[in-house]
Design a protein around this motif. Structure first.
Motif, PDB file in Angstrom:
ATOM      1  N   PRO A 137       0.810  -1.218   0.000  1.00  0.00           N
ATOM      2  CA  PRO A 137       0.000   0.000   0.000  1.00  0.00           C
ATOM      3  C   PRO A 137       0.846   1.272   0.000  1.00  0.00           C
ATOM      4  O   PRO A 137       1.952   1.305   0.539  1.00  0.00           O
ATOM      5  CB  PRO A 137      -0.814  -0.110   1.290  1.00  0.00           C
ATOM      6  N   LYS A 138       0.279   2.298  -0.636  1.00  0.00           N
ATOM      7  CA  LYS A 138       0.955   3.590  -0.739  1.00  0.00           C
ATOM      8  C   LYS A 138       0.876   4.334   0.588  1.00  0.00           C
ATOM      9  O   LYS A 138      -0.123   4.261   1.298  1.00  0.00           O
ATOM     10  CB  LYS A 138       0.301   4.414  -1.847  1.00  0.00           C
ATOM     11  N   GLU A 167       7.847  -5.694  10.265  1.00  0.00           N
ATOM     12  CA  GLU A 167       7.170  -6.477   9.237  1.00  0.00           C
ATOM     13  C   GLU A 167       6.957  -5.678   7.953  1.00  0.00           C
ATOM     14  O   GLU A 167       7.194  -6.171   6.850  1.00  0.00           O
ATOM     15  CB  GLU A 167       5.814  -6.959   9.772  1.00  0.00           C
ATOM     16  N   THR A 168       6.536  -4.435   8.083  1.00  0.00           N
ATOM     17  CA  THR A 168       6.184  -3.614   6.917  1.00  0.00           C
ATOM     18  C   THR A 168       7.250  -2.544   6.694  1.00  0.00           C
ATOM     19  O   THR A 168       7.613  -1.816   7.621  1.00  0.00           O
ATOM     20  CB  THR A 168       4.820  -2.934   7.126  1.00  0.00           C
ATOM     21  N   PHE A 169       7.752  -2.473   5.478  1.00  0.00           N
ATOM     22  CA  PHE A 169       8.765  -1.482   5.118  1.00  0.00           C
ATOM     23  C   PHE A 169       8.307  -0.085   5.533  1.00  0.00           C
ATOM     24  O   PHE A 169       7.184   0.320   5.250  1.00  0.00           O
ATOM     25  CB  PHE A 169       9.010  -1.540   3.607  1.00  0.00           C
ATOM     26  N   THR A 170       9.192   0.647   6.207  1.00  0.00           N
ATOM     27  CA  THR A 170       8.801   1.922   6.809  1.00  0.00           C
ATOM     28  C   THR A 170       9.853   3.000   6.569  1.00  0.00           C
ATOM     29  O   THR A 170      11.051   2.764   6.744  1.00  0.00           O
ATOM     30  CB  THR A 170       8.598   1.759   8.334  1.00  0.00           C
ATOM     31  N   SER A 230       5.695   3.156  -1.415  1.00  0.00           N
ATOM     32  CA  SER A 230       4.875   1.966  -1.234  1.00  0.00           C
ATOM     33  C   SER A 230       5.520   1.057  -0.198  1.00  0.00           C
ATOM     34  O   SER A 230       6.746   0.979  -0.108  1.00  0.00           O
ATOM     35  CB  SER A 230       4.707   1.217  -2.566  1.00  0.00           C
ATOM     36  N   ARG A 231       4.687   0.357   0.566  1.00  0.00           N
ATOM     37  CA  ARG A 231       5.167  -0.365   1.747  1.00  0.00           C
ATOM     38  C   ARG A 231       4.955  -1.889   1.617  1.00  0.00           C
ATOM     39  O   ARG A 231       3.917  -2.422   2.020  1.00  0.00           O
ATOM     40  CB  ARG A 231       4.454   0.143   2.992  1.00  0.00           C
ATOM     41  N   PRO A 232       5.943  -2.596   1.076  1.00  0.00           N
ATOM     42  CA  PRO A 232       5.832  -4.055   1.024  1.00  0.00           C
ATOM     43  C   PRO A 232       5.963  -4.668   2.412  1.00  0.00           C
ATOM     44  O   PRO A 232       6.552  -4.075   3.318  1.00  0.00           O
ATOM     45  CB  PRO A 232       7.004  -4.459   0.127  1.00  0.00           C
ATOM     46  N   GLY A 233       5.433  -5.851   2.565  1.00  0.00           N
ATOM     47  CA  GLY A 233       5.564  -6.590   3.823  1.00  0.00           C
ATOM     48  C   GLY A 233       6.516  -7.765   3.657  1.00  0.00           C
ATOM     49  O   GLY A 233       6.695  -8.286   2.556  1.00  0.00           O
ATOM     50  N   ALA A 234       7.122  -8.179   4.740  1.00  0.00           N
ATOM     51  CA  ALA A 234       8.042  -9.325   4.683  1.00  0.00           C
ATOM     52  C   ALA A 234       7.277 -10.620   4.418  1.00  0.00           C
ATOM     53  O   ALA A 234       7.699 -11.468   3.628  1.00  0.00           O
ATOM     54  CB  ALA A 234       8.829  -9.418   5.982  1.00  0.00           C
ATOM     55  N   ARG A 235       6.141 -10.780   5.082  1.00  0.00           N
ATOM     56  CA  ARG A 235       5.264 -11.950   4.891  1.00  0.00           C
ATOM     57  C   ARG A 235       6.026 -13.275   4.976  1.00  0.00           C
ATOM     58  O   ARG A 235       5.877 -14.164   4.127  1.00  0.00           O
ATOM     59  CB  ARG A 235       4.516 -11.843   3.561  1.00  0.00           C
TER      60      ARG A 235
END
Length: 281
Positions: free
Chosen positions: A28-29, A143-146, A46-51
């Motif tokens: 998500p943006k 977890e989420t790119f920040t 945009s914020r990718p997650g490690a998942r």
């Protein structure tokens, strides 16, 4: 029955065409807006997650250029020139690219911001600034790119990037002292010629405006102006005409006309000629 089905299809079709399936984005943006001192800083990314994936050294290889996020370029903008690692980064928008390593990251501010992901070829001429910063290991995984703008004071802040168990911080300095001094100097110096011009124009155009005060303001605008532009004289002529001083209005309009002709501004040439003809009747 066939006619009924056709009619029903015609009625339903527009609703089907307009319907859109909405699903959450994988990355998500996000938008970060922060004032640092007197400088506006914005980050759009945009914020990718490690998942459950191993990120650095795997999903994001060490030693290779990374888009620093997902999808379109991560873009940072500064409203004023800033200083990073002793080097000046001009105000404007930049894509942020990085080269992650185990102990340090290269952080690149890139002038071209319209790439999807990485540019096909990184052009050195478009690298506005490059710096190397220390990588810090995190005790708790992100977890989420920040990306954040933190560690704020009146003269500096940091661009903080964190994901998985890694983080880096880029310090930037803002010209607060210079901007504040310029603001103080401007305010204490009093209104400018343009301030008086705008005030006079407002009073002329507003219903029930004080036309005497408008004349006072336009005269002050001309007094403070070094170049005395044709539109200043044009405004004064209109104010004089509204005051009933048509002779004075014509004289002022002639000055505006000559200046407009010198500037090759045909709109003002025509307006002045039309006014002179009208006031001469």
């Amino acid at each position: 029955m066939k006619k009924v089905l056709i009619a029903l299809a015609i009625v339903i079709a527009p609703f089907v065409a307009e319907a859109q399936i909405k699903t959450p984005q994988a990355s998500p943006k996000a938008v970060v807006n922060q004032v640092v001192g007197l400088t506006d800083v914005e980050v759009v990314y945009s914020r990718p997650g490690a998942r459950g994936r191993a990120v650095f050294g795997n999903l994001v290889p060490f030693g290779k250029l990374w888009r620093t996020g997902a999808n379109e370029n991560t873009i940072i903008s500064f409203s004023d020139d800033v200083v990073i690692d002793g080097k000046t980064l001009k105000k404007g928008k930049y894509a942020i690219f990085t080269i992650p390593r185990i102990e340090s990251w290269d952080v690149i501010f890139y002038s071209k911001t319209d790439n999807w992901g990485l540019p096909e070829n990184l052009n050195d001429a478009d690298v506005a600034l490059k710096t190397t910063v220390k990588e810090e290991a995190l005790n708790k995984a992100v977890e989420t790119f920040t990306i954040g703008i933190n560690n704020l004071d009146a003269n500096s802040g940091t661009i903080d990037i964190a994901w998985e168990n890694s983080s880096v911080s880029v310090k930037f300095e803002v010209p607060t002292d210079k901007l504040a001094s310029e603001s103080i100097k401007k305010v204490l110096a009093g209104p400018t010629s343009n301030d008086y011009f705008n005030a006079a124009q407002y009073l002329l155009q507003s219903k029930g405006g004080d036309i005497t005060k408008a004349r006072e303001y336009v005269d002050k605008a001309l007094e403070l102006s070094t170049d005395k532009p044709f539109y200043f004289y044009r405004l004064k002529s209109l104010i004089q005409a509204k005051q009933g001083d048509k002779k004075g209005a014509i004289e002022t309009a002639k000055i505006s006309l000559a200046a407009a002709e010198a500037a090759k501004n045909q709109d003002y040439v025509k307006m002045n000629k039309d006014s002179i003809n009208e006031w001469s009747k």
